[in-house]
Design a protein around this motif. Structure first.
Motif, PDB file in Angstrom:
ATOM      1  N   ALA A  42       0.258   0.753  10.546  1.00 50.89           N
ATOM      2  CA  ALA A  42      -0.964   0.121  10.035  1.00 50.89           C
ATOM      3  C   ALA A  42      -0.636  -1.165   9.277  1.00 50.89           C
ATOM      4  N   PHE A  43       0.418  -1.127   8.462  1.00 47.70           N
ATOM      5  CA  PHE A  43       0.811  -2.340   7.737  1.00 47.70           C
ATOM      6  C   PHE A  43       1.198  -3.439   8.721  1.00 47.70           C
ATOM      7  N   LEU A  44       1.971  -3.105   9.750  1.00 53.06           N
ATOM      8  CA  LEU A  44       2.413  -4.114  10.719  1.00 53.06           C
ATOM      9  C   LEU A  44       1.223  -4.715  11.453  1.00 53.06           C
ATOM     10  N   THR A  45       0.233  -3.904  11.745  1.00 57.17           N
ATOM     11  CA  THR A  45      -0.967  -4.415  12.405  1.00 57.17           C
ATOM     12  C   THR A  45      -1.661  -5.447  11.532  1.00 57.17           C
ATOM     13  N   ARG A  46      -1.764  -5.169  10.237  1.00 52.51           N
ATOM     14  CA  ARG A  46      -2.378  -6.141   9.325  1.00 52.51           C
ATOM     15  C   ARG A  46      -1.514  -7.380   9.175  1.00 52.51           C
ATOM     16  N   PHE A  47      -0.197  -7.176   9.062  1.00 61.34           N
ATOM     17  CA  PHE A  47       0.710  -8.303   8.851  1.00 61.34           C
ATOM     18  C   PHE A  47       0.677  -9.262  10.042  1.00 61.34           C
ATOM     19  N   ALA A  48       0.454  -8.731  11.236  1.00 65.00           N
ATOM     20  CA  ALA A  48       0.443  -9.570  12.440  1.00 65.00           C
ATOM     21  C   ALA A  48      -0.705 -10.572  12.438  1.00 65.00           C
ATOM     22  N   LEU A  49      -1.647 -10.445  11.530  1.00 66.29           N
ATOM     23  CA  LEU A  49      -2.771 -11.382  11.433  1.00 66.29           C
ATOM     24  C   LEU A  49      -2.521 -12.485  10.414  1.00 66.29           C
ATOM     25  N   THR A  50      -1.348 -12.504   9.780  1.00 66.91           N
ATOM     26  CA  THR A  50      -1.084 -13.447   8.696  1.00 66.91           C
ATOM     27  C   THR A  50      -0.338 -14.686   9.181  1.00 66.91           C
ATOM     28  N   PRO A  51      -0.441 -15.793   8.434  1.00 69.74           N
ATOM     29  CA  PRO A  51       0.369 -16.972   8.766  1.00 69.74           C
ATOM     30  C   PRO A  51       1.866 -16.691   8.721  1.00 69.74           C
ATOM     31  N   ALA A  52       2.297 -15.783   7.848  1.00 68.55           N
ATOM     32  CA  ALA A  52       3.728 -15.459   7.779  1.00 68.55           C
ATOM     33  C   ALA A  52       4.229 -14.902   9.102  1.00 68.55           C
TER      34      ALA A  52
END
Length: 290
Positions: free
Chosen positions: A153-163
Motif C-alpha cells: 500500500a505504501f509503494l502504491t502511494r509512493f508511486a504517485l509522488t515526484p520522488a
C-alpha cells in the motif's frame, strides 16, 4: 540490522523469529544518512513506518520492536561501534544481546563482527530479496510475492509522488551508465574539498543521477584513466551507484572548470541527505583529519 529497502516478508519473519526468543527486538535501519537513490529509495522514517505496519499486521505489539537509524560510515570499525552504541542506548549494559539474521552472502558478513554477542540464526527464505523488489518497483513491473500488504500500500502511494518519477529517471540513467562500461570496470574520480571562512564549496548535480544533490566539485574519470595522486582516497566498494569507484580528494580550491558555490559549512554538515553518494561522509571525515 539492514537497509530494508523496502521491508518484505523475510524481514518480518526474522523479527517474528527473534520475538520467540526475546521480549524486545531492536531494528537498526541502515544507510540512514544517505540521500534517496535507486539503491536507497526510502528514508529511515518511511522504512520504520512500513516495517512497523507489517509487524502490526502480523500481530506484533508496537512496544516489542524498537526502530533506530544507523548511518553508513564506510568504515567497519566505526559502523560496528555505532551498532554497539545503539544497543546500549536501548538495552543498557545488563541483559544479554543476540544478533539475529541469516548469512546469505558477503553483505551479511557483519554478523561475525560482534564476537561478544550471541547469535540467533534465522532460516533463510530463498528467492526473495529487496534488490529484485526495487527493480520491479522502479521499472513498473508487478511486485513479486512476499510484499506485506502495508508495504504494498505504501509503494502504491509512493508511486504517485515526484520522488518516484525522479528515481525512475535515475534508474534508467544508472543502467545506461553501467551498460556503457567494460565488464568489471573500476573507476576513479577527482574531487576537491574547499573550506574557507565557514563555508564549503559544493556543486549541485544537474543530471538524472543524484539530480539536485550536493557533491564535492570534480569529475568521474573515463574507464582506464588514472588521477594524479593527491590527498585522501575513499574506495569503499559500495560508495558509488554506477560502479566501484575510488574518490581521490584534494584539499583546496578546485580548478576553474569545475563549478562550485559556497554553502555555509554548518548547514552542509547538518544535512547529510542532501549529498550525493558518500560525499557528506568524505566531508566530515576530512574535517576531522582522520
Amino acid at each position: 540490522m539492514g537497509r530494508f529497502q523496502p521491508p518484505h516478508v523475510a524481514h518480518v519473519g526474522t523479527v517474528l523469529h527473534a520475538l520467540e526468543h526475546a521480549p524486545r527486538v531492536l531494528v537498526l535501519l541502515g544507510s540512514a544518512n544517505l540521500a534517496r537513490s535507486v539503491r536507497n529509495p526510502f528514508g529511515e522514517r518511511e522504512r520504520a513506518a512500513m516495517f512497523g505496519a507489517a509487524l502490526r499486521e502480523a500481530g506484533v505489539r508496537r512496544d516489542r520492536v524498537i526502530f533506530r537509524p544507523l548511518p553508513d560510515r564506510f568504515d567497519a570499525d566505526a559502523w560496528a561501534a555505532d551498532v554497539r552504541g545503539a544497543a546500549r542506548g536501548v538495552f543498557g549494559e545488563g541483559p544479554p544481546i543476540s544478533l539475529v539474521g541469516f548469512e546469505k552472502d558477503a553483505s551479511t558478513s557483519y554478523l561475525r563482527w560482534f564476537p561478544g554477542w550471541a547469535r540467533l540464526v534465522t532460516p533463510h527464505r530463498p528467492g526473495l530479496n529487496a534488490t529484485d523488489l526495487r527493480a520491479a518497483f522502479l521499472t513498473g513491473r508487478p511486485l513479486p510475492q512476499g510484499v506485506p500488504g502495508p508495504v504494498r500500500a505504501f509503494l502504491t502511494r509512493f508511486a504517485l509522488t515526484p520522488a518516484f518519477a525522479r528515481l525512475q529517471a535515475e534508474w534508467v540513467a544508472v543502467e545506461a551508465a553501467r551498460a556503457s562500461l567494460p565488464p568489471g570496470a573500476h573507476l576513479h574520480e577527482e574531487r576537491w574539498l574547499d573550506v574557507r571562512a565557514g563555508q564549503v564549496w559544493l556543486n549541485t548535480r544537474m543530471g538524472a543521477i543524484g539530480r539536485g544533490l550536493w557533491e564535492l566539485p570534480g569529475r568521474v574519470l573515463p574507464p582506464g584513466e588514472q588521477p594524479v595522486p593527491a590527498g585522501a582516497v575513499f574506495d569503499h566498494p559500495a560508495r558509488a551507484l554506477v560502479a566501484p569507484t575510488a574518490a581521490h580528494v584534494a584539499l583546496g580550491p578546485p580548478p576553474a572548470v569545475f563549478p562550485a558555490r559556497p554553502v555555509p559549512l554548518a548547514r552542509a554538515l547538518a544535512l547529510p541527505r542532501r549529498f550525493h553518494e558518500d560525499h557528506h561522509v568524505i566531508l566530515t571525515r576530512l574535517l576531522r583529519g582522520s
